[in-house]
Motif scaffolding. Structure first.
Motif, PDB file in Angstrom:
ATOM      1  N   LEU A  64      12.095   6.417 -16.185  1.00  0.00           N
ATOM      2  CA  LEU A  64      12.002   6.942 -14.417  1.00  0.00           C
ATOM      3  C   LEU A  64      11.925   8.971 -14.177  1.00  0.00           C
ATOM      4  N   ARG A  65      10.653   9.230 -14.075  1.00  0.00           N
ATOM      5  CA  ARG A  65      10.568  10.276 -13.646  1.00  0.00           C
ATOM      6  C   ARG A  65      10.306  10.588 -12.265  1.00  0.00           C
ATOM      7  N   GLY A  66      11.849  11.077 -12.096  1.00  0.00           N
ATOM      8  CA  GLY A  66      11.420  11.783 -10.219  1.00  0.00           C
ATOM      9  C   GLY A  66      12.078  13.235 -10.282  1.00  0.00           C
ATOM     10  N   GLU A  67      12.253  13.421  -8.758  1.00  0.00           N
ATOM     11  CA  GLU A  67      13.120  15.019  -8.712  1.00  0.00           C
ATOM     12  C   GLU A  67      14.280  14.122  -8.224  1.00  0.00           C
ATOM     13  N   LEU A  68      15.510  15.053  -8.696  1.00  0.00           N
ATOM     14  CA  LEU A  68      17.200  14.412  -7.826  1.00  0.00           C
ATOM     15  C   LEU A  68      17.182  14.990  -6.912  1.00  0.00           C
ATOM     16  N   SER A  69      17.905  13.944  -6.004  1.00  0.00           N
ATOM     17  CA  SER A  69      18.253  14.352  -4.985  1.00  0.00           C
ATOM     18  C   SER A  69      19.639  13.680  -4.263  1.00  0.00           C
ATOM     19  N   GLY A  70      20.232  15.036  -3.748  1.00  0.00           N
ATOM     20  CA  GLY A  70      21.662  13.853  -3.241  1.00  0.00           C
ATOM     21  C   GLY A  70      22.547  14.105  -4.730  1.00  0.00           C
ATOM     22  N   VAL A  71      22.723  14.969  -5.665  1.00  0.00           N
ATOM     23  CA  VAL A  71      23.487  14.501  -6.591  1.00  0.00           C
ATOM     24  C   VAL A  71      24.917  14.901  -6.067  1.00  0.00           C
ATOM     25  N   LYS A  72      25.916  14.239  -6.657  1.00  0.00           N
ATOM     26  CA  LYS A  72      27.793  14.275  -6.381  1.00  0.00           C
ATOM     27  C   LYS A  72      27.995  13.533  -7.880  1.00  0.00           C
ATOM     28  N   ARG A  73      29.480  13.790  -7.965  1.00  0.00           N
ATOM     29  CA  ARG A  73      30.396  13.732  -8.902  1.00  0.00           C
ATOM     30  C   ARG A  73      31.070  13.603  -8.424  1.00  0.00           C
ATOM     31  N   ALA A  74      31.606  12.558  -8.795  1.00  0.00           N
ATOM     32  CA  ALA A  74      32.979  11.421  -8.376  1.00  0.00           C
ATOM     33  C   ALA A  74      34.029  12.013  -8.555  1.00  0.00           C
ATOM     34  N   ALA A  75      35.138  12.002  -7.760  1.00  0.00           N
ATOM     35  CA  ALA A  75      36.286  12.438  -8.880  1.00  0.00           C
ATOM     36  C   ALA A  75      36.361  11.289  -9.610  1.00  0.00           C
ATOM     37  N   SER A  76      36.168  10.156 -10.151  1.00  0.00           N
ATOM     38  CA  SER A  76      36.427   9.274 -11.162  1.00  0.00           C
ATOM     39  C   SER A  76      35.480   9.872 -12.509  1.00  0.00           C
ATOM     40  N   GLY A  77      34.823  10.643 -12.276  1.00  0.00           N
ATOM     41  CA  GLY A  77      33.666  11.295 -13.370  1.00  0.00           C
ATOM     42  C   GLY A  77      32.165  10.477 -12.904  1.00  0.00           C
ATOM     43  N   HIS A  78      32.269   9.739 -12.514  1.00  0.00           N
ATOM     44  CA  HIS A  78      30.425   9.169 -12.143  1.00  0.00           C
ATOM     45  C   HIS A  78      29.602   9.917 -11.754  1.00  0.00           C
ATOM     46  N   LEU A  79      28.440   9.940 -11.659  1.00  0.00           N
ATOM     47  CA  LEU A  79      27.339  10.622 -11.007  1.00  0.00           C
ATOM     48  C   LEU A  79      26.354  10.089  -9.799  1.00  0.00           C
ATOM     49  N   TYR A  80      25.834  10.183  -8.846  1.00  0.00           N
ATOM     50  CA  TYR A  80      25.709   9.302  -7.912  1.00  0.00           C
ATOM     51  C   TYR A  80      24.419  10.153  -7.824  1.00  0.00           C
ATOM     52  N   CYS A  81      23.199   9.706  -7.910  1.00  0.00           N
ATOM     53  CA  CYS A  81      21.475  10.448  -7.245  1.00  0.00           C
ATOM     54  C   CYS A  81      20.632  10.061  -7.081  1.00  0.00           C
ATOM     55  N   ALA A  82      19.456  10.475  -6.209  1.00  0.00           N
ATOM     56  CA  ALA A  82      18.670   9.599  -5.643  1.00  0.00           C
ATOM     57  C   ALA A  82      17.150   9.645  -6.552  1.00  0.00           C
ATOM     58  N   LEU A  83      16.823   9.231  -7.209  1.00  0.00           N
ATOM     59  CA  LEU A  83      15.236  10.210  -8.041  1.00  0.00           C
ATOM     60  C   LEU A  83      14.461   9.417  -6.839  1.00  0.00           C
ATOM     61  N   LYS A  84      13.696  10.463  -6.718  1.00  0.00           N
ATOM     62  CA  LYS A  84      12.097  10.531  -5.840  1.00  0.00           C
ATOM     63  C   LYS A  84      10.855  11.428  -5.822  1.00  0.00           C
ATOM     64  N   ASP A  85      10.224  10.607  -5.906  1.00  0.00           N
ATOM     65  CA  ASP A  85       8.358  11.172  -5.975  1.00  0.00           C
ATOM     66  C   ASP A  85       8.117  11.787  -4.122  1.00  0.00           C
ATOM     67  N   ASP A  86       6.748  11.923  -4.390  1.00  0.00           N
ATOM     68  CA  ASP A  86       6.322  12.614  -2.395  1.00  0.00           C
ATOM     69  C   ASP A  86       6.160  10.596  -2.344  1.00  0.00           C
ATOM     70  N   LYS A  87       6.658   9.789  -2.428  1.00  0.00           N
ATOM     71  CA  LYS A  87       6.041   7.929  -1.699  1.00  0.00           C
ATOM     72  C   LYS A  87       7.560   7.338  -1.697  1.00  0.00           C
ATOM     73  N   ALA A  88       8.404   7.429  -2.424  1.00  0.00           N
ATOM     74  CA  ALA A  88       9.553   6.117  -2.718  1.00  0.00           C
ATOM     75  C   ALA A  88      10.809   6.751  -3.155  1.00  0.00           C
ATOM     76  N   VAL A  89      11.555   6.801  -3.235  1.00  0.00           N
ATOM     77  CA  VAL A  89      13.183   6.485  -3.461  1.00  0.00           C
ATOM     78  C   VAL A  89      14.173   5.873  -4.230  1.00  0.00           C
ATOM     79  N   ILE A  90      14.782   6.247  -5.158  1.00  0.00           N
ATOM     80  CA  ILE A  90      15.388   5.159  -5.696  1.00  0.00           C
ATOM     81  C   ILE A  90      16.720   5.955  -5.881  1.00  0.00           C
TER      82      ILE A  90
END
Length: 507
Positions: A57-83
């Motif tokens: 998937l190609r997209g722009e990172l949004s809401g990047v957050k690294r938890a205390a456990s070391g896991h990385l949470y984020c969202a990939l988006k373009d101009d019409k959708a978010v995953i």
């Protein structure tokens, strides 16, 4: 009017077999049993993972957050959708860059569902920046943020040492960079080099480079390994992806916080990294870093020789000027012959007068010597006659030794009698010596009666007494008459023998 409620009432309202009764009933031949929410969620999860087990998937990172456990949470988006996306700790630690909001990336992984929220998401296995443009945008964003902190400020730059004794090099030990640096240092000025081997690209390269720079900075000055006076961070040329480790924030902060001056020599002339901004000096190539680190020894020696020559010239310049002034003054002085001509003439005249005077004096002395020659001849004759008489006399040492023996024999009796004549010797036998108060000896009664007080000297001390001749003093008891001790034979003075005729004195 509405019909009354009847449980047996069957109404095919839709004409397709579906009934709208109050209680659900299963008709004959119906095999579609109702599913639970967990069952349908599991079916959806299995279906999505089977169908989309590998996606990019190609997209722009949004809401990047690294938890205390070391896991990385984020969202990939373009101009019409978010995953939504998640990256587990093991994969997140292997990222070659720091994910930030607004960075366009290409994520590789698989789609799955999250039953707890009825959402689907991508489990990311790897993440890369989508193209060089996105990478440059991320680089510019990081550069602006670090510049705001003052890490690239010119006033933080330090002066490099003129001639470092020890140089620390952070680079790969197997590449051509370290050989170029060592070869260039050997040509210019041989120095002691410490190499800290690191990876210069790929996973873990940034952490190794940062640890190496901090390791050199924390080395003690008096430790077993000499502390470098200068650190060179070097790498050969490459693409922006190859050089990305030197754009990482840990490397930039380690270089900026290093207590030792740092030269950054990453890439070629056209390559620029954030490490170059943080270093105290940027070199276009690793070879140029070696040239910046040390001067040319031959040039230094030539400079020293030139300074020594100038020093000698400066020291000899006053001597040269003094010689020139002396020569100028000597030329204005008169000739020595002209100065000494009059004195030489006078010296010749005095020399001639001295010679004539000595001759006249010698002539006069010869005349006087001739007039006194006859008395001198008479004296010479008398001296010769006396010498002959002395030779005939025949004086021998026996005459002197004999006279000395006679004198010693005559003195021997006197030396034996002399101790017996000591006036204090009878005091040891009980006698007393009568003296006046002034210390004069009293030898008669008449002399004693004239004194008001006397002193009797005994063997162990003096005793003052009174004579009774004075009015104010009571008469002292009359002393007993002293009885002379009998003279022992041989202790008194010997009788004087009649003088014997003596031999005449030869002298």
């Amino acid at each position: 009017m509405p019909r009354p409620f009847d449980e047996s009432y069957d109404d095919d309202e839709y004409g397709d077999g579906r009934r709208g009764g109050l209680v659900a009933k299963q008709s004959a031949g119906d095999n579609a049993a109702p599913l639970s929410i967990s069952e349908i969620s599991a079916l959806l999860k299995r279906t999505v993972e089977d169908r989309f087990g590998f996606v990019r998937l190609r997209g722009e990172l949004s809401g990047v957050k690294r938890a205390a456990s070391g896991h990385l949470y984020c969202a990939l988006k373009d101009d019409k959708a978010v995953i939504d996306g998640v990256m587990w700790r093991g994969n997140a630690q292997r990222l070659a860059f720091r994910p930030e909001d607004g960075v366009e990336v290409i994520a590789t992984g698989k789609l799955t569902t999250y039953p707890g929220r009825s959402k689907y998401q991508i489990v990311i296995d790897s993440m890369e920046i989508a193209g060089e443009g996105a990478l440059l945008a991320l680089l510019e964003k990081l550069r602006a943020r670090l510049a705001e902190e003052g890490l690239f400020a010119p006033e933080r730059k330090r002066q490099l040492p003129f001639l470092p004794k020890v140089i620390g090099v952070v680079t790969s030990p197997t590449g051509a960079v370290i050989r170029d640096i060592l070869h260039r240092l050997a040509d210019r000025f041989p120095s002691h080099v410490l190499v800290w081997p690191v990876l210069v690209q790929g996973e873990g390269a940034a952490a190794q480079v940062a640890n190496a720079v901090r390791g050199f900075s924390q080395m003690p000055a008096d430790g077993p390994v000499p502390r470098p006076d200068l650190v060179i961070v070097a790498r050969g040329g490459g693409s922006i992806e190859d050089l990305w480790a030197f754009n990482e924030e840990p490397v930039v902060r380690a270089v900026a916080e290093c207590s030792i001056p740092v030269i950054s020599a990453v890439g070629h002339e056209t390559d620029t990294t954030l490490c170059d901004y943080a270093a105290d000096r940027r070199a276009p190539t690793p070879t140029a870093a070696a040239e910046i680190a040390v001067p040319v020894r031959a040039e230094l020696m030539a400079t020293l020789d030139e300074l020594a020559l100038r020093k000698r010239r400066c020291a000899l310049r006053p001597v040269t000027l003094g010689r020139e002034r002396l020569e100028a003054r000597v030329q204005r002085l008169p000739k020595p012959d002209a100065i000494l001509a009059a004195k030489t003439q006078k010296l010749d005249e005095l020399t001639d007068r001295l010679r004539r005077g000595l001759q006249d004096r010698a002539s006069n002395a010869e005349k006087r010597l001739g007039s006194v020659g006859r008395p001198l001849a008479l004296l010479r004759h008398r001296a010769q006659a006396s010498s002959e008489r002395l030779a005939r006399t025949g004086l021998t040492p026996r005459l002197l030794t004999r006279r000395w023996s006679m004198a010693r024999d005559s003195l021997a009796p006197v030396s034996r009698v002399l101790p017996q004549l000591d006036p204090r010797l009878p005091l040891q036998r009980g006698y007393a010596l009568v003296k006046t108060a002034e210390g004069r000896a009293v030898t008669s009664r008449e002399l004693a009666s004239r004194e008001a007080a006397l002193v009797l000297e005994f063997r162990d001390g003096d005793l003052p007494v009174t004579t009774g001749s004075g009015d104010s003093v009571s008469p002292a008891p009359k002393p007993a008459p002293a009885v002379a001790a009998p003279r022992k034979r041989g202790t008194g003075p010997e009788r004087t023998k009649p003088d014997r005729p003596r031999q005449g004195d030869l002298f």
